[in-house]
Design a protein around this motif. Structure first.
Motif, PDB file in Angstrom:
ATOM      1  N   GLY A 196      14.921  19.360   1.137  1.00 43.49           N
ATOM      2  CA  GLY A 196      14.665  20.261   2.099  1.00 43.49           C
ATOM      3  C   GLY A 196      14.279  19.831   3.245  1.00 43.49           C
ATOM      4  O   GLY A 196      13.576  20.292   4.206  1.00 43.49           O
ATOM      5  N   SER A 197      14.993  18.685   3.791  1.00 45.93           N
ATOM      6  CA  SER A 197      14.540  17.963   4.900  1.00 45.93           C
ATOM      7  C   SER A 197      15.805  17.607   5.693  1.00 45.93           C
ATOM      8  O   SER A 197      16.862  17.967   5.314  1.00 45.93           O
ATOM      9  CB  SER A 197      14.281  16.524   4.775  1.00 45.93           C
ATOM     10  OG  SER A 197      12.689  16.862   3.870  1.00 45.93           O
ATOM     11  N   LEU A 200       6.416  11.475   2.367  1.00 44.28           N
ATOM     12  CA  LEU A 200       6.594  12.312   3.339  1.00 44.28           C
ATOM     13  C   LEU A 200       6.517  13.896   2.923  1.00 44.28           C
ATOM     14  O   LEU A 200       7.595  14.123   2.688  1.00 44.28           O
ATOM     15  CB  LEU A 200       7.132  12.017   4.298  1.00 44.28           C
ATOM     16  CG  LEU A 200       7.368  10.503   5.288  1.00 44.28           C
ATOM     17  CD1 LEU A 200       8.459  10.513   5.898  1.00 44.28           C
ATOM     18  CD2 LEU A 200       6.016  10.165   5.656  1.00 44.28           C
ATOM     19  N   SER A 201       5.550  14.846   3.540  1.00 44.63           N
ATOM     20  CA  SER A 201       6.115  16.184   3.191  1.00 44.63           C
ATOM     21  C   SER A 201       5.551  17.003   4.515  1.00 44.63           C
ATOM     22  O   SER A 201       4.539  16.612   4.757  1.00 44.63           O
ATOM     23  CB  SER A 201       4.984  16.504   1.899  1.00 44.63           C
ATOM     24  OG  SER A 201       5.247  17.958   1.646  1.00 44.63           O
ATOM     25  N   SER A 249      10.697  18.075   5.602  1.00 41.80           N
ATOM     26  CA  SER A 249      10.491  17.327   6.727  1.00 41.80           C
ATOM     27  C   SER A 249      11.513  17.306   7.667  1.00 41.80           C
ATOM     28  O   SER A 249      12.671  17.355   7.252  1.00 41.80           O
ATOM     29  CB  SER A 249       9.788  15.900   6.347  1.00 41.80           C
ATOM     30  OG  SER A 249       8.631  15.963   5.653  1.00 41.80           O
ATOM     31  N   VAL A 250      11.150  16.831   8.948  1.00 42.80           N
ATOM     32  CA  VAL A 250      12.401  16.529   9.837  1.00 42.80           C
ATOM     33  C   VAL A 250      12.333  14.974  10.473  1.00 42.80           C
ATOM     34  O   VAL A 250      11.376  14.803  10.993  1.00 42.80           O
ATOM     35  CB  VAL A 250      12.107  17.543  10.999  1.00 42.80           C
ATOM     36  CG1 VAL A 250      13.117  17.364  12.236  1.00 42.80           C
ATOM     37  CG2 VAL A 250      12.294  19.159  10.617  1.00 42.80           C
ATOM     38  N   VAL A 298       0.723  -1.280  -0.001  1.00 44.08           N
ATOM     39  CA  VAL A 298      -0.227  -0.127   0.028  1.00 44.08           C
ATOM     40  C   VAL A 298       0.949   1.309   0.101  1.00 44.08           C
ATOM     41  O   VAL A 298       1.867   1.311   0.824  1.00 44.08           O
ATOM     42  CB  VAL A 298      -0.842  -0.019   1.263  1.00 44.08           C
ATOM     43  CG1 VAL A 298      -1.596   1.509   1.427  1.00 44.08           C
ATOM     44  CG2 VAL A 298      -1.897  -0.972   1.180  1.00 44.08           C
ATOM     45  N   SER A 299       0.444   2.155  -0.733  1.00 42.70           N
ATOM     46  CA  SER A 299       1.346   3.425  -0.760  1.00 42.70           C
ATOM     47  C   SER A 299       0.646   4.417   0.238  1.00 42.70           C
ATOM     48  O   SER A 299      -0.476   4.475   0.675  1.00 42.70           O
ATOM     49  CB  SER A 299       1.103   4.361  -2.203  1.00 42.70           C
ATOM     50  OG  SER A 299       1.824   3.508  -3.031  1.00 42.70           O
ATOM     51  N   TRP A 300       1.411   5.299   0.651  1.00 39.19           N
ATOM     52  CA  TRP A 300       1.057   6.358   1.547  1.00 39.19           C
ATOM     53  C   TRP A 300       1.352   7.777   0.979  1.00 39.19           C
ATOM     54  O   TRP A 300       2.532   8.053   0.573  1.00 39.19           O
ATOM     55  CB  TRP A 300       1.727   6.213   2.930  1.00 39.19           C
ATOM     56  CG  TRP A 300       1.459   5.009   3.485  1.00 39.19           C
ATOM     57  CD1 TRP A 300       1.609   3.756   3.256  1.00 39.19           C
ATOM     58  CD2 TRP A 300       0.280   4.853   4.528  1.00 39.19           C
ATOM     59  NE1 TRP A 300       1.417   2.702   4.122  1.00 39.19           N
ATOM     60  CE2 TRP A 300       0.207   3.485   4.983  1.00 39.19           C
ATOM     61  CE3 TRP A 300      -0.515   5.646   5.264  1.00 39.19           C
ATOM     62  CZ2 TRP A 300      -0.711   2.859   6.017  1.00 39.19           C
ATOM     63  CZ3 TRP A 300      -1.429   5.217   6.257  1.00 39.19           C
ATOM     64  CH2 TRP A 300      -1.361   3.773   6.566  1.00 39.19           C
ATOM     65  N   ASP A 301       0.628   8.875   1.215  1.00 38.30           N
ATOM     66  CA  ASP A 301       0.961  10.085   0.886  1.00 38.30           C
ATOM     67  C   ASP A 301       0.676  10.977   2.317  1.00 38.30           C
ATOM     68  O   ASP A 301      -0.654  11.247   2.610  1.00 38.30           O
ATOM     69  CB  ASP A 301      -0.135  10.523   0.031  1.00 38.30           C
ATOM     70  CG  ASP A 301       0.341  12.116  -0.388  1.00 38.30           C
ATOM     71  OD1 ASP A 301       1.139  12.805   0.241  1.00 38.30           O
ATOM     72  OD2 ASP A 301      -0.369  12.676  -1.531  1.00 38.30           O
ATOM     73  N   ILE A 302       1.479  11.289   2.940  1.00 33.79           N
ATOM     74  CA  ILE A 302       1.641  11.879   4.464  1.00 33.79           C
ATOM     75  C   ILE A 302       2.042  13.412   4.231  1.00 33.79           C
ATOM     76  O   ILE A 302       3.088  13.575   4.093  1.00 33.79           O
ATOM     77  CB  ILE A 302       2.207  10.928   5.233  1.00 33.79           C
ATOM     78  CG1 ILE A 302       1.876   9.454   5.217  1.00 33.79           C
ATOM     79  CG2 ILE A 302       2.309  11.507   6.899  1.00 33.79           C
ATOM     80  CD1 ILE A 302       2.802   8.533   6.151  1.00 33.79           C
TER      81      ILE A 302
END
Length: 326
Positions: free
Chosen positions: A322-323, A261-262, A294-295, A215-219
């Motif tokens: 940018g993380s 992750l964004s 993200s951090v 399963v894919s995730w867009d968080i």
């Protein structure tokens, strides 16, 4: 008219009437739990409303309220959509004894609607502005031991502005996971969408917050803190161990899938084996992981990792933009 009639029939079958604590408007498919005070905001009302489908809202008064579930709320596969909107005031608690929410398009007890149950478009489940805490499952069975607060198979899942606190699932085993949320299958392999949500204090064999297979995730704009994967022996389980222990916050496995992750913070999670923040294994090496704005920090992997807080096997390397990852 047909939709309205169906809504009325479903509500009647579920024992929900316009004058009951879970009242409904057949015209707009909205069920309102409560009538201005906490008295009508009960576990039974939640179970009936979720089973009826449509939009579920709460009128429990102006103060925050916790509803301790005496039974897991189940989504019927005949529902097109189920939106559970807590309005920022409602907590559903498993009381440390049970899972809070269950959706499974391949569960015949919830009405098997197609011969392709693992890839059907509905139900579309949305968890919105709701807190889910103290969910609990513990079973060595792969189907039953996952998703302490929420377990979903099939249809679509979106989590918006919601908080998951201190959920638990089976503590050992190589495949069980997802103290907060476990997902198997999504329609046409579309991603689970998570927006502006928080996951804290979850504990499971794998995936102290989230877990999935294939399963894919867009968080986006979310936070993961203090989640732990406590199994031992990884996957496949090492000789003499029960297995598990990977993905302190997020555990993903399968073939072709993506995790994005964004604008997200993953801080202070821990895995006894691999991936204190994220465990990502694409068995055919086609899956991708991207981390933007993200951090990710202080996510120890006590057994193994190949990036700070991350164990990754997929296509190429994770893409960081940018993380902060350390």
């Amino acid at each position: 008219m047909r939709r309205a009639l169906v809504a009325v029939l479903l509500l009647a079958a579920a024992g929900v009437s316009p004058t009951s604590p879970a009242s409904a408007s057949a015209a707009d498919g909205v069920t309102v739990i409560g009538s201005g005070s906490p008295a009508g905001c009960t576990s039974a009302a939640v179970v009936r409303a979720v089973r009826a489908g449509g939009v579920v809202r709460f009128d429990c008064g102006p103060a925050p309220v916790t509803i301790v579930m005496q039974q897991t709320a189940e989504v019927l596969n005949t529902s097109t959509k189920v939106v559970i909107d807590g309005g920022g005031l409602v907590t559903l608690s498993g009381g440390g004894e049970r899972r809070i929410l269950w959706q499974d398009t391949c569960d015949e007890d919830l009405i098997w609607t197609t011969d392709h149950c693992d890839d059907q478009a509905t139900p579309r489940l949305v968890i919105k502005d709701l807190t889910l805490r103290d969910g609990y499952v513990s079973s060595p069975d792969l189907a039953e031991g996952n998703g302490g607060a929420v377990s979903v198979r099939g249809g679509r899942l979106r989590i918006i502005g919601s908080t998951f606190v201190d959920n638990r699932c089976t503590p050992t085993g190589p495949d069980v996971g997802g103290a907060a949320v476990r997902v198997l299958d999504q329609f046409r392999d579309r991603p689970v969408v998570v927006r502006g949500s928080e996951f804290t204090g979850g504990v499971c064999s794998n995936g102290g917050a989230l877990s999935s297979i294939g399963v894919s995730w867009d968080i986006r704009d979310s936070t993961f803190t203090g989640n732990r994967a406590i199994g031992r022996g990884a996957n496949p389980a090492k000789s003499g161990t029960p297995g598990g222990g990977s993905g302190g916050a997020i555990y993903t496995d399968g073939n072709t899938f993506q995790v994005r992750l964004s604008g997200t913070r993953v801080v202070g999670n821990k895995a006894r084996e691999g991936g204190g923040a994220v465990f990502f294994v694409s068995n055919d090496r086609t899956g991708t992981l991207s981390v933007a704005d993200s951090v990710l920090r202080r996510n120890p992997s006590l057994g193994f990792e190949n990036f700070p807080g991350i164990f990754f096997l997929g296509r190429g390397k994770p893409v960081f933009t940018g993380s902060v990852v350390r």
